[in-house]
Design a protein around this motif. Structure first.
Motif, PDB file in Angstrom:
ATOM      1  N   ARG A 254      -1.949  -2.814   3.865  1.00  0.00           N
ATOM      2  CA  ARG A 254      -2.565  -2.699   2.516  1.00  0.00           C
ATOM      3  C   ARG A 254      -1.952  -3.319   1.446  1.00  0.00           C
ATOM      4  O   ARG A 254      -0.863  -2.904   1.008  1.00  0.00           O
ATOM      5  CB  ARG A 254      -2.861  -1.246   2.467  1.00  0.00           C
ATOM      6  CG  ARG A 254      -3.579  -0.387   3.657  1.00  0.00           C
ATOM      7  CD  ARG A 254      -4.204   0.858   3.220  1.00  0.00           C
ATOM      8  NE  ARG A 254      -2.997   1.681   2.894  1.00  0.00           N
ATOM      9  CZ  ARG A 254      -2.402   2.498   3.594  1.00  0.00           C
ATOM     10  NH1 ARG A 254      -2.540   2.209   5.039  1.00  0.00           N
ATOM     11  NH2 ARG A 254      -1.468   3.415   3.124  1.00  0.00           N
ATOM     12  N   ARG A 255      -2.733  -4.164   0.755  1.00  0.00           N
ATOM     13  CA  ARG A 255      -2.097  -4.750  -0.449  1.00  0.00           C
ATOM     14  C   ARG A 255      -3.030  -4.368  -1.700  1.00  0.00           C
ATOM     15  O   ARG A 255      -4.252  -4.402  -1.627  1.00  0.00           O
ATOM     16  CB  ARG A 255      -2.025  -6.140  -0.226  1.00  0.00           C
ATOM     17  CG  ARG A 255      -1.184  -6.846   0.924  1.00  0.00           C
ATOM     18  CD  ARG A 255      -1.142  -8.427   1.229  1.00  0.00           C
ATOM     19  NE  ARG A 255      -0.124  -8.863   2.203  1.00  0.00           N
ATOM     20  CZ  ARG A 255      -0.391  -9.021   3.419  1.00  0.00           C
ATOM     21  NH1 ARG A 255      -1.496  -8.101   3.836  1.00  0.00           N
ATOM     22  NH2 ARG A 255       0.626  -9.389   4.221  1.00  0.00           N
ATOM     23  N   ARG A 256      -2.159  -4.362  -2.835  1.00  0.00           N
ATOM     24  CA  ARG A 256      -2.951  -4.376  -4.144  1.00  0.00           C
ATOM     25  C   ARG A 256      -3.660  -5.512  -4.229  1.00  0.00           C
ATOM     26  O   ARG A 256      -4.889  -5.265  -4.864  1.00  0.00           O
ATOM     27  CB  ARG A 256      -1.923  -4.053  -5.162  1.00  0.00           C
ATOM     28  CG  ARG A 256      -2.496  -4.048  -6.630  1.00  0.00           C
ATOM     29  CD  ARG A 256      -3.342  -2.513  -6.659  1.00  0.00           C
ATOM     30  NE  ARG A 256      -2.403  -1.561  -6.256  1.00  0.00           N
ATOM     31  CZ  ARG A 256      -2.807  -0.213  -6.314  1.00  0.00           C
ATOM     32  NH1 ARG A 256      -4.035  -0.017  -6.737  1.00  0.00           N
ATOM     33  NH2 ARG A 256      -1.953   0.784  -6.068  1.00  0.00           N
ATOM     34  N   LEU A 257      -3.259  -6.821  -4.109  1.00  0.00           N
ATOM     35  CA  LEU A 257      -3.958  -8.012  -4.217  1.00  0.00           C
ATOM     36  C   LEU A 257      -4.247  -8.357  -2.552  1.00  0.00           C
ATOM     37  O   LEU A 257      -3.754  -8.947  -2.049  1.00  0.00           O
ATOM     38  CB  LEU A 257      -3.366  -8.961  -4.766  1.00  0.00           C
ATOM     39  CG  LEU A 257      -2.882  -8.923  -6.058  1.00  0.00           C
ATOM     40  CD1 LEU A 257      -1.703 -10.027  -6.674  1.00  0.00           C
ATOM     41  CD2 LEU A 257      -3.917  -8.663  -7.240  1.00  0.00           C
ATOM     42  N   GLY A 258      -5.309  -7.605  -2.314  1.00  0.00           N
ATOM     43  CA  GLY A 258      -5.778  -7.640  -0.742  1.00  0.00           C
ATOM     44  C   GLY A 258      -6.114  -9.215  -0.366  1.00  0.00           C
ATOM     45  O   GLY A 258      -5.844  -9.631   0.910  1.00  0.00           O
TER      46      GLY A 258
ATOM     47  N   ILE B 232       2.260  -3.131  -1.820  1.00  0.00           N
ATOM     48  CA  ILE B 232       2.031  -3.142  -0.551  1.00  0.00           C
ATOM     49  C   ILE B 232       2.263  -2.079   0.252  1.00  0.00           C
ATOM     50  O   ILE B 232       3.438  -1.456   0.100  1.00  0.00           O
ATOM     51  CB  ILE B 232       2.937  -4.575  -0.051  1.00  0.00           C
ATOM     52  CG1 ILE B 232       2.375  -4.795   1.407  1.00  0.00           C
ATOM     53  CG2 ILE B 232       4.235  -4.405  -0.093  1.00  0.00           C
ATOM     54  CD1 ILE B 232       2.754  -6.187   1.926  1.00  0.00           C
ATOM     55  N   VAL B 233       1.619  -1.559   1.367  1.00  0.00           N
ATOM     56  CA  VAL B 233       1.979  -0.354   2.165  1.00  0.00           C
ATOM     57  C   VAL B 233       1.768  -0.918   3.638  1.00  0.00           C
ATOM     58  O   VAL B 233       0.597  -1.520   4.025  1.00  0.00           O
ATOM     59  CB  VAL B 233       0.917   0.715   1.774  1.00  0.00           C
ATOM     60  CG1 VAL B 233       1.340   1.790   2.558  1.00  0.00           C
ATOM     61  CG2 VAL B 233       0.997   1.327   0.340  1.00  0.00           C
ATOM     62  N   VAL B 234       2.895  -0.813   4.402  1.00  0.00           N
ATOM     63  CA  VAL B 234       2.975  -1.167   5.665  1.00  0.00           C
ATOM     64  C   VAL B 234       3.314  -0.231   6.671  1.00  0.00           C
ATOM     65  O   VAL B 234       4.264   0.513   6.913  1.00  0.00           O
ATOM     66  CB  VAL B 234       3.968  -2.517   5.810  1.00  0.00           C
ATOM     67  CG1 VAL B 234       3.964  -2.971   7.030  1.00  0.00           C
ATOM     68  CG2 VAL B 234       4.166  -3.326   4.586  1.00  0.00           C
TER      69      VAL B 234
ATOM     70  N   GLY C  39       2.286 -12.813   3.589  1.00  0.00           N
ATOM     71  CA  GLY C  39       3.274 -12.131   4.446  1.00  0.00           C
ATOM     72  C   GLY C  39       3.454 -10.806   3.768  1.00  0.00           C
ATOM     73  O   GLY C  39       3.085 -10.471   2.813  1.00  0.00           O
ATOM     74  N   ALA C  40       4.460 -10.057   4.455  1.00  0.00           N
ATOM     75  CA  ALA C  40       4.755  -8.599   3.967  1.00  0.00           C
ATOM     76  C   ALA C  40       6.246  -8.609   3.518  1.00  0.00           C
ATOM     77  O   ALA C  40       7.177  -8.695   4.307  1.00  0.00           O
ATOM     78  CB  ALA C  40       4.665  -7.378   5.129  1.00  0.00           C
ATOM     79  N   PHE C  41       6.489  -8.919   2.348  1.00  0.00           N
ATOM     80  CA  PHE C  41       7.616  -8.861   1.512  1.00  0.00           C
ATOM     81  C   PHE C  41       7.906  -7.594   0.786  1.00  0.00           C
ATOM     82  O   PHE C  41       7.031  -6.998  -0.095  1.00  0.00           O
ATOM     83  CB  PHE C  41       7.809 -10.027   0.435  1.00  0.00           C
ATOM     84  CG  PHE C  41       7.491 -11.380   1.312  1.00  0.00           C
ATOM     85  CD1 PHE C  41       8.769 -11.953   1.823  1.00  0.00           C
ATOM     86  CD2 PHE C  41       6.251 -11.999   1.379  1.00  0.00           C
ATOM     87  CE1 PHE C  41       8.583 -13.343   2.465  1.00  0.00           C
ATOM     88  CE2 PHE C  41       6.099 -13.338   1.772  1.00  0.00           C
ATOM     89  CZ  PHE C  41       7.411 -13.889   2.539  1.00  0.00           C
ATOM     90  N   VAL C  42       9.282  -7.036   0.575  1.00  0.00           N
ATOM     91  CA  VAL C  42       9.597  -5.781   0.013  1.00  0.00           C
ATOM     92  C   VAL C  42      10.892  -6.490  -0.917  1.00  0.00           C
ATOM     93  O   VAL C  42      11.955  -6.809  -0.371  1.00  0.00           O
ATOM     94  CB  VAL C  42      10.243  -5.073   1.011  1.00  0.00           C
ATOM     95  CG1 VAL C  42      10.621  -3.645   0.299  1.00  0.00           C
ATOM     96  CG2 VAL C  42       9.192  -4.560   1.796  1.00  0.00           C
ATOM     97  N   PRO C  43      10.477  -6.597  -2.347  1.00  0.00           N
ATOM     98  CA  PRO C  43      11.453  -6.946  -3.017  1.00  0.00           C
ATOM     99  C   PRO C  43      12.678  -5.797  -3.056  1.00  0.00           C
ATOM    100  O   PRO C  43      12.444  -4.602  -3.325  1.00  0.00           O
ATOM    101  CB  PRO C  43      10.721  -7.237  -4.287  1.00  0.00           C
ATOM    102  CG  PRO C  43       9.068  -7.201  -4.074  1.00  0.00           C
ATOM    103  CD  PRO C  43       9.238  -6.565  -2.979  1.00  0.00           C
TER     104      PRO C  43
END
Length: 249
Positions: A186-190, A153-155, A195-199
């Motif tokens: 931008r998500r790899r799995l669009g 994911i790119v935010v 939501g926007a999660f950063v592990p």
């Protein structure tokens, strides 16, 4: 940064292959020895104990306590994965073992086969994910990205709304970014918009420091252009002097 990614990804791929090979080997050995009760019991107990040990380790493992690192070549602050065996490859191996050993049994109904298929799909998804990317977080002048070398994911900074990134309590498994403009993310799995999660559980950075840094650059866009320089990181550390850690460059 690139050297760290280039070293971490092959190592993780080797662990994926090792986990799958161990799961397959133990399943075949247990199936072949099914007629010998003691041997089967031992071969069945070994992977279960190993998986339980990995699960306990995952539960009690503390998140990172470092700061971010600086890569002036790419103009970024980043956090690499912690050393050690990731939980994903171990889980892949156990799913392969459990599925093959169960399917080879005599009392397997349609529901069991459905569950086994689900386990294999999960194992395949985990293996593919671990094969393609390592846990990573990067802050640049453009925004926040998670995963490397293929970002999950790119935010962009402009997409992040007011408020602090939030996580699930002390476990620090991930940060959830408050999103004001989801169309910019931008998500790899669009198609997967959860939501926007950063592990962050497997990263070296302290989750609270990362959350504070993100919140700082959302509130201070005038500092974003110099992200990725030692001078800006020194300034950031002074601005976040209350964070309970010592960062490193």
């Amino acid at each position: 940064m690139r050297e760290i990614i280039n070293a971490a990804l092959p190592r993780q791929r080797h662990l994926v292959l090792l986990g799958l090979a161990l799961g397959l080997g133990l399943a075949l050995a247990a199936i072949a020895a099914r007629s010998v009760g003691g041997a089967v019991a031992g071969l069945t107990l070994l992977p279960i104990l190993f998986f339980l040990g990995m699960a306990v380790r995952e539960i009690v493992r503390q998140p990172g306590r470092e700061g971010l690192r600086v890569d002036e070549t790419t103009g970024s602050f980043f956090a690499p994965p912690q050393p050690g065996v990731p939980f994903g490859p171990a889980l892949c191996g156990y799913f392969v073992y459990y599925t093959l050993y169960t399917v080879a049994g005599s009392a397997v109904d349609a529901w069991d086969r459905f569950l086994m298929l689900a386990y294999l799909l999960v194992a395949g998804g985990l293996a593919i994910g671990a094969w393609r990317r390592v846990p990573f977080v990067t802050l640049t002048a453009e925004g926040v990205s998670s995963g490397a070398p293929r970002s999950m994911i790119v935010v962009p900074w402009e997409a992040i709304g007011a408020g602090a990134p939030t996580g699930p309590g002390a476990a620090g498994r991930f940060l959830r970014l408050p999103i004001a403009r989801p169309e910019l993310v931008r998500r790899r799995l669009g198609w997967l918009r959860l939501g926007a999660f950063v592990p962050v559980r497997e990263l070296t950075v302290a989750p609270e420091f990362l959350a504070a840094a993100i919140r700082h650059y959302v509130a201070h866009p005038e500092h974003r252009a110099t992200i990725g320089t030692v001078q800006e990181y020194d300034r950031l550390r002074r601005a976040l002097a209350g964070a309970p850690l010592t960062g490193q460059v």
